[in-house]
Structures are given as structure tokens and as C-alpha cells.
Design an enzyme around this catalytic site. Structure first.
Site, mmCIF file in Angstrom:
data_model
loop_
_atom_site.group_PDB
_atom_site.id
_atom_site.type_symbol
_atom_site.label_atom_id
_atom_site.label_comp_id
_atom_site.label_asym_id
_atom_site.label_seq_id
_atom_site.Cartn_x
_atom_site.Cartn_y
_atom_site.Cartn_z
ATOM 1 N N THR A 189 0.874 -1.178 0.000
ATOM 2 C CA THR A 189 0.000 0.000 0.000
ATOM 3 C C THR A 189 0.905 1.220 0.000
ATOM 4 O O THR A 189 2.041 1.146 0.478
ATOM 5 C CB THR A 189 -0.889 0.050 1.251
ATOM 6 O OG1 THR A 189 -0.036 0.153 2.387
ATOM 7 C CG2 THR A 189 -1.747 -1.182 1.383
ATOM 8 N N GLU A 334 -5.702 -3.705 -1.031
ATOM 9 C CA GLU A 334 -6.180 -4.885 -0.306
ATOM 10 C C GLU A 334 -7.295 -5.615 -1.037
ATOM 11 O O GLU A 334 -7.686 -6.707 -0.646
ATOM 12 C CB GLU A 334 -6.689 -4.466 1.093
ATOM 13 C CG GLU A 334 -5.598 -4.015 2.052
ATOM 14 C CD GLU A 334 -5.255 -2.532 1.944
ATOM 15 O OE1 GLU A 334 -5.507 -1.935 0.878
ATOM 16 O OE2 GLU A 334 -4.742 -1.972 2.920
ATOM 17 N N LYS A 443 -15.087 15.912 12.270
ATOM 18 C CA LYS A 443 -16.057 15.664 13.347
ATOM 19 C C LYS A 443 -16.335 16.977 14.063
ATOM 20 O O LYS A 443 -15.570 17.414 14.908
ATOM 21 C CB LYS A 443 -15.517 14.597 14.301
ATOM 22 C CG LYS A 443 -15.379 13.276 13.573
ATOM 23 C CD LYS A 443 -14.892 12.145 14.435
ATOM 24 C CE LYS A 443 -14.875 10.868 13.611
ATOM 25 N NZ LYS A 443 -13.618 10.166 13.599
ATOM 26 N N TRP A 448 -20.655 14.371 11.663
ATOM 27 C CA TRP A 448 -19.613 14.188 10.654
ATOM 28 C C TRP A 448 -19.862 15.063 9.425
ATOM 29 O O TRP A 448 -20.987 15.165 8.934
ATOM 30 C CB TRP A 448 -19.556 12.726 10.207
ATOM 31 C CG TRP A 448 -19.003 11.790 11.251
ATOM 32 C CD1 TRP A 448 -18.738 12.082 12.552
ATOM 33 C CD2 TRP A 448 -18.658 10.421 11.066
ATOM 34 N NE1 TRP A 448 -18.238 10.983 13.193
ATOM 35 C CE2 TRP A 448 -18.180 9.943 12.306
ATOM 36 C CE3 TRP A 448 -18.694 9.537 9.983
ATOM 37 C CZ2 TRP A 448 -17.749 8.632 12.486
ATOM 38 C CZ3 TRP A 448 -18.273 8.234 10.165
ATOM 39 C CH2 TRP A 448 -17.803 7.782 11.404
HETATM 40 P P1 ADP Z 1 -3.472 3.708 -0.112
HETATM 41 O O1 ADP Z 1 -4.520 3.070 0.739
HETATM 42 O O2 ADP Z 1 -2.108 3.444 0.378
HETATM 43 O O3 ADP Z 1 -3.741 5.139 -0.466
HETATM 44 P P2 ADP Z 1 -4.644 2.436 -2.428
HETATM 45 O O4 ADP Z 1 -4.190 2.712 -3.781
HETATM 46 O O5 ADP Z 1 -4.925 1.041 -2.059
HETATM 47 O O6 ADP Z 1 -3.503 2.971 -1.519
HETATM 48 O O7 ADP Z 1 -5.867 3.382 -2.107
HETATM 49 C C1 ADP Z 1 -7.110 2.914 -1.707
HETATM 50 C C2 ADP Z 1 -7.958 4.075 -1.286
HETATM 51 O O8 ADP Z 1 -8.092 5.028 -2.324
HETATM 52 C C3 ADP Z 1 -9.367 3.700 -0.941
HETATM 53 O O9 ADP Z 1 -9.468 3.154 0.348
HETATM 54 C C4 ADP Z 1 -10.082 5.032 -1.080
HETATM 55 O O10 ADP Z 1 -9.912 5.842 0.063
HETATM 56 C C5 ADP Z 1 -9.352 5.680 -2.225
HETATM 57 N N1 ADP Z 1 -10.113 5.493 -3.458
HETATM 58 C C6 ADP Z 1 -9.948 4.564 -4.401
HETATM 59 N N2 ADP Z 1 -10.821 4.732 -5.411
HETATM 60 C C7 ADP Z 1 -11.581 5.793 -5.093
HETATM 61 C C8 ADP Z 1 -12.677 6.475 -5.714
HETATM 62 N N3 ADP Z 1 -13.167 6.112 -6.899
HETATM 63 N N4 ADP Z 1 -13.210 7.528 -5.064
HETATM 64 C C9 ADP Z 1 -12.741 7.925 -3.862
HETATM 65 N N5 ADP Z 1 -11.723 7.340 -3.235
HETATM 66 C C10 ADP Z 1 -11.144 6.286 -3.827
#
Ligand code: ADP
Length: 545
Positions: A189, A334, A443, A448
Site C-alpha cells: 500500500t 487490499e 467531526k 460528521w
Molecule cells: P493507499 O490506501 O495506500 O492510499 P490504495 O491505492 O490502495 O492505496 O488506495 C485505496 C484508497 O483510495 C481507498 O481506500 C479510497 O480511500 C481511495 N479510493 C480509491 N478509489 C476511489 C474512488 N473512486 N473515489 C474515492 N476514493 C477512492
């Protein structure tokens, strides 16, 4: 009683064998580091991947070993993608945009034995070589003998040239079959929320994810498709597209390091790309290029956007100015990564243009195989009414159960759900909309406020190029939203007029207390807003006044 069907293991090599046997002449096109075009076929990819296994064997790689890559999207990288898992080793893609210390940390954590590195990263590998010398024995530069860059390694490490060692090997190899739960690929990640953590995919999880993403209501990839993953192969397996293209026999077009708007438009038109996928920042760059140059995309029909929320103006601009659908997907490392995709149901057929545009902002409904729910702070499931928002939980056969090195099941709740760290609503039709990262939600007085909603509204102002809303500490309300904005080229921002666009769109108490104009906003290595750093910088903003 068991069924009486063949129990053939789901091997990644059989995806490639299928491509070679049934779509042998299907094309794989790569824009190289030197900006030339390389073309070959799925039949060639399969033969060369077998040859690469022979190379890996000579380099001492055995089943279970990690084979690291620091590379853009290109055909040599694709060969590593198939050769390593094909021999039961693990293809570990590393994000080269991370800080060199993080890259070294990840290489050591994974204990990569060999690294396959693009010429662009010659100086990166020279910088980190002394830190990774205990684990990495060989660095293979993904190029030919004439273009070998200057690289200095630490004592005990060997430098090799990809084309040379490939030329010296044979392809006398038969793909083995083994347990489909064997690890196939490893991806860390990006560490927006802490130290990078490894997600370890299996042959089985990759197969099932590939089947799902090619479905019509997801990426809808077919033999006649021409697929351009702009999303890097080091960013969650380019969202699965290298596997999906092989499984369906689609043409795969790989852009190398050339991801600016002009290069992408040229490549898309020259290679008749009809389907492409990437993050919103890339599409903003492409849009800017199309608008300033007047160039048109002649063949692109669908653009998938994901990784962070798609700004409404992006969806509208591509739809209204270019007639191209920007389709919204959500996922995470994940989840291999795909979790949801916004494809309409019959219920969306009669929506007005505005309502349809609004609906496209949602991240979509669960891919078949994935289940999801939203829960409150006590873990109680919340209603699917499109209003209640809570922590988004998922489960499914391509969702991680633990991080690399941890005990299986250690990321899951007692009843098997994975907490995504996202906050979302789900509507009655099952469409999920992310309202925040749980750490980014504001918050205020016990209620929220969604930072993403506030950001989307801010960027609808013509003077605003980019916006970030963060929670700043407040003496009365605990936290209040603070809006940071970057001006569009040649524009000056009047904070009052930015606040005016919120009129009627959100409750009054959601309004940012202040607008701060900044020259630029920080981003992570995958192009997302780096809110952790903004929070450190601005968290006391309202306490200072
Ligand atoms: P990291 O968690 O390290 O940033 P990832 O590439 O796995 O790496 O990112 C996943 C996160 O990216 C998601 O949990 C979400 O918060 C965000 N994300 C992914 N796709 C979208 C989307 N279409 N709209 C909003 N947020 C998104």
C-alpha cells in the site's frame, strides 16, 4: 457429496497459455523508454515468459522467492508479471515514486532476491544499493546492451542487461501446476496512512478478480478491445488489466513513462485505443491537453477513473465536450483492487442529464463476489438509504485477509469483514458513495462532515484548480472544515466567491470556516492528496486566531 467436475487449479500461467493458444496474434504494443514502439503478440509474450523463467532459474530464483520490479508499463515488465508467478515465485511490483528510503524499506521487508529495473530508475537504484545489498543479489536493467545506463551497485551485487540474459537463455520450460492458493504477486500500500504494508495475492484470487473485472458491467473487456492501462503496473497490478487483456485476448497498449496529456492522446489515436484506466490527475492532464491543443480522441469510448474521487467537472467535461463516458470505480490494494463499479441499472435509465451526472459521482455497486456494508462506531449495520454514512466493510475471495508477514485473518473482524478505512453511504439500489477516508472525516460538534463533498463543490468554481478540505482543531466544535485551494492557471481566487458556491448545496454548518489560497497541494506517490501532511501543517489554524 462432491461434484464430478475437473478440479483444475486456477493458474496465472493458464491465463497466458489461453491468450497464446486462442488469441495468439493478439497484439501487445509498448512505448519504450527511448520513445520507440515495440510490437509483438500474446504468442510471443508466452514464449518469452517461459524463457524468462529459465533466466530466473539461472539467477537462483526458486518457488516462493520474491522478484522485485521498479518499472513502468512495458512488455519486459509484462514478462516478469507472468514468468515469476508461472514458476511459483512472486512478482513484487514496487512504486518507484516513493521516497528512496521507503523503496529500500519495502525491498528489504519483502526480501527481494532480484530486481528488474527500468533505465529511468538507474539513479534510484544507485542511491539505495548499499541499503538493499543484504537481500538483493542481482539487478537486471530492463533494456538492451546499447542502452545500458550508468549504475553503481554495492559489493556483492551483480548488474545484468535484460535483453542480453534473455538472448542467452532457452525457452525449454513447461508451466507447472500447483496449489491455486500459492502466492503470485505482492504489492505494498502506498503508505498514505502509515508504513507501507504488503498485500500478497494468490493465483486463485487473481483469476477470480480477472473474471470479475472483465464482465460487461465492470470493465467490459473483450477480444476486440484495445486496452491502455495508464495506471502503472506498480499500482495494484495496473488494476488487473494485464491479466484481463490476456484472458480475453484484447490488445494491450503500454505507455511506458510517457503519461502526459499530449503523449497519451497521440498513443490513444495511433493505437486505436477504445478503453483506458487511470487516476483523476491523469485525466485532468489529458483534458487540459485536449482543450488547449484542439486534438480529439478518435477511438476512445470509455475511460475508467479510480484511486481517488472523480471531480464532477471531469466527468461532465469528457461527456459534454468529447462524448466519452468517464466511469467511476473504487478499490484498494487490499482488494486486488476492484471493489465497486458504477454501471447503471434499469432504475437509472430515466434520469435527467443533471441527475445522471450526479449519479456518476458515486463509486458504484459491488462487483459480483464482493459483499459490502456500512457500520456505525459500534459495528451496527446502517441502512442503505444513500444518507446514513459509516465505515465501509467488505468481504470476498480477492480481499486480503492479512498483510505480508502477519497471521492469516489478522486484518479481519471476527465474522470475516475487512474494514476499508473509507466512510461511505449505500443507496437503496446498492450504489456506494465514498464520503471520506475515516481519518479525513471532519467531526464537528459530534456530527460528521464529508471532506470529499466539500472538495467537489470547491472545484466547481471556475477559479479553483484543486481543493483540499481538512479537519482543523476548533475550541468550540472540536474540529471544523478548513478549505485549501489552488488557483487555476491565470486566475485569482476570491475566498468569498468560493464560499458562495456552497449556497444551497450543503447544510450551513458544513461550510468551511475559512478559505486559504495556497500555491500547490502535496500529493502521494500515487497522485492522491497527502492530507496527513496538510493536517500537521494546518491543524492549529483555528486555534491561532
Ligand atoms: P493507499 O490506501 O495506500 O492510499 P490504495 O491505492 O490502495 O492505496 O488506495 C485505496 C484508497 O483510495 C481507498 O481506500 C479510497 O480511500 C481511495 N479510493 C480509491 N478509489 C476511489 C474512488 N473512486 N473515489 C474515492 N476514493 C477512492
Amino acid at each position: 457429496m462432491f461434484g464430478l467436475m475437473q478440479s483444475q487449479g486456477l493458474m496465472i500461467s493458464s491465463i497466458l497459455k489461453h491468450a497464446a493458444r486462442h488469441h495468439g496474434s493478439g497484439e501487445v504494443v509498448s512505448r519504450t523508454h527511448e520513445n520507440t514502439t515495440h510490437r509483438y503478440t500474446w504468442r510471443d509474450v508466452e514464449a518469452r515468459s517461459r524463457r524468462l523463467v529459465r533466466v530466473l532459474q539461472k539467477l537462483g530464483i526458486e518457488a516462493g522467492d520474491r522478484v522485485g520490479t521498479l518499472a513502468w508499463n512495458g512488455y519486459r515488465h509484462l514478462e516478469v508479471y507472468y514468468a515469476a508467478p508461472g514458476m511459483a515465485a512472486i512478482c513484487h511490483t514496487i512504486n518507484p515514486r516513493l521516497h528512496p528510503d521507503d523503496v529500500a524499506y519495502i525491498v528489504n521487508h519483502a526480501a527481494d532476491k532480484v530486481l528488474f529495473v527500468d533505465s529511468s530508475f538507474a539513479s534510484l537504484i544507485t542511491t539505495i544499493a548499499p541499503k538493499i545489498a543484504d537481500t538483493v543479489k542481482t539487478v537486471v536493467m530492463l533494456t538492451d546492451a546499447d542502452n545500458m545506463p550508468e549504475v553503481t551497485l554495492a559489493p556483492g551485487m551483480t548488474l545484468a542487461c535484460y535483453d542480453q540474459i534473455m538472448d542467452a537463455a532457452d525457452d525449454d520450460y513447461v508451466w507447472p501446476t500447483f496449489d491455486e492458493n500459492t502466492a503470485s504477486a505482492l504489492c505494498y500500500t502506498s503508505g498514505t496512512t502509515g508504513r507501507p504494508r504488503g498485500v500478497l495475492y494468490s493465483h486463485r484470487s487473481t483469476w477470480l478478480h480477472t473474471y470479475a473485472i472483465t464482465m460487461p458491467d465492470l470493465m467490459g473487456i473483450r477480444a476486440t478491445s484495445r486496452v491502455l492501462p495508464v495506471v502503472p503496473m506498480f499500482h495494484v497490478n495496473a488494476w488487473g488489466s494485464p491479466y484481463a487483456a490476456a484472458l480475453t485476448g484484447a490488445a494491450l497498449v503500454l505507455p511506458g513513462r510517457h503519461m502526459d496529456g499530449a503523449s497519451l492522446a497521440t498513443l490513444m489515436n495511433a493505437e486505436r485505443v477504445d478503453f483506458t484506466a487511470g487516476v483523476p490527475t491523469v485525466w485532468l492532464g489529458l483534458l487540459q491537453h485536449l482543450r488547449t491543443s484542439g486534438e480529439k480522441l478518435t477511438t476512445v469510448k470509455r475511460i475508467v477513473t479510480g484511486g481517488s474521487a472523480a471531480p464532477p467537472l471531469l466527468i461532465e467535461a469528457f461527456r459534454d465536450e468529447y462524448g466519452i463516458m468517464l466511469e467511476h470505480a473504487w478499490g484498494m490494494t487490499e482488494l486486488s483492487p476492484l471493489g465497486t463499479f458504477n454501471a447503471p441499472k434499469t432504475g437509472q435509465a430515466g434520469l435527467s442529464r443533471d441527475a445522471a451526472g450526479q449519479h456518476m459521482l458515486k463509486q458504484g455497486r459491488a462487483a459480483p463476489g464482493i459483499d459490502m456494508k456500512i457500520v456505525d462506531g459500534d459495528g451496527k449495520e446502517l441502512p442503505w438509504d444513500g444518507v446514513a454514512f459509516g465505515d465501509l466493510m467488505v468481504k470476498g475471495p480477492w480481499v486480503a485477509s492479512a498483510y505480508y508477514g502477519d497471521e492469516p485473518g489478522s486484518t479481519l473482524t471476527a465474522d470475516g469483514w475487512f474494514a476499508t478505512g473509507d466512510v461511505a453511504t449505500i443507496d437503496a439500489d446498492g450504489f456506494m458513495e465514498i464520503t471520506d477516508r475515516s481519518k479525513d472525516v471532519i467531526k464537528s460538534g459530534g456530527e460528521w462532515i464529508s471532506s470529499i463533498t466539500l472538495e467537489n463543490i470547491a472545484v466547481s468554481h471556475p477559479d479553483v484548480a484543486e481543493a483540499a478540505v481538512i479537519a482543523a482543531l476548533h475550541p468550540k466544535w472540536d474540529e471544523r472544515p478548513l478549505l485549501l485551494v489552488v488557483a487555476a492557471p491565470g486566475r485569482t481566487i476570491d475566498p468569498a466567491s468560493v464560499l458562495a458556491v456552497y449556497e444551497g448545496k450543503v447544510a450551513k454548518w458544513w461550510l468551511p470556516d475559512e478559505v486559504v489560497v495556497v500555491p500547490e497541494l502535496p500529493h502521494t506517490a500515487t497522485g492522491k492528496l497527502l492530507k496527513t501532511s496538510l493536517r500537521t501543517q494546518y491543524k492549529d489554524h483555528y486555534l491561532k486566531v
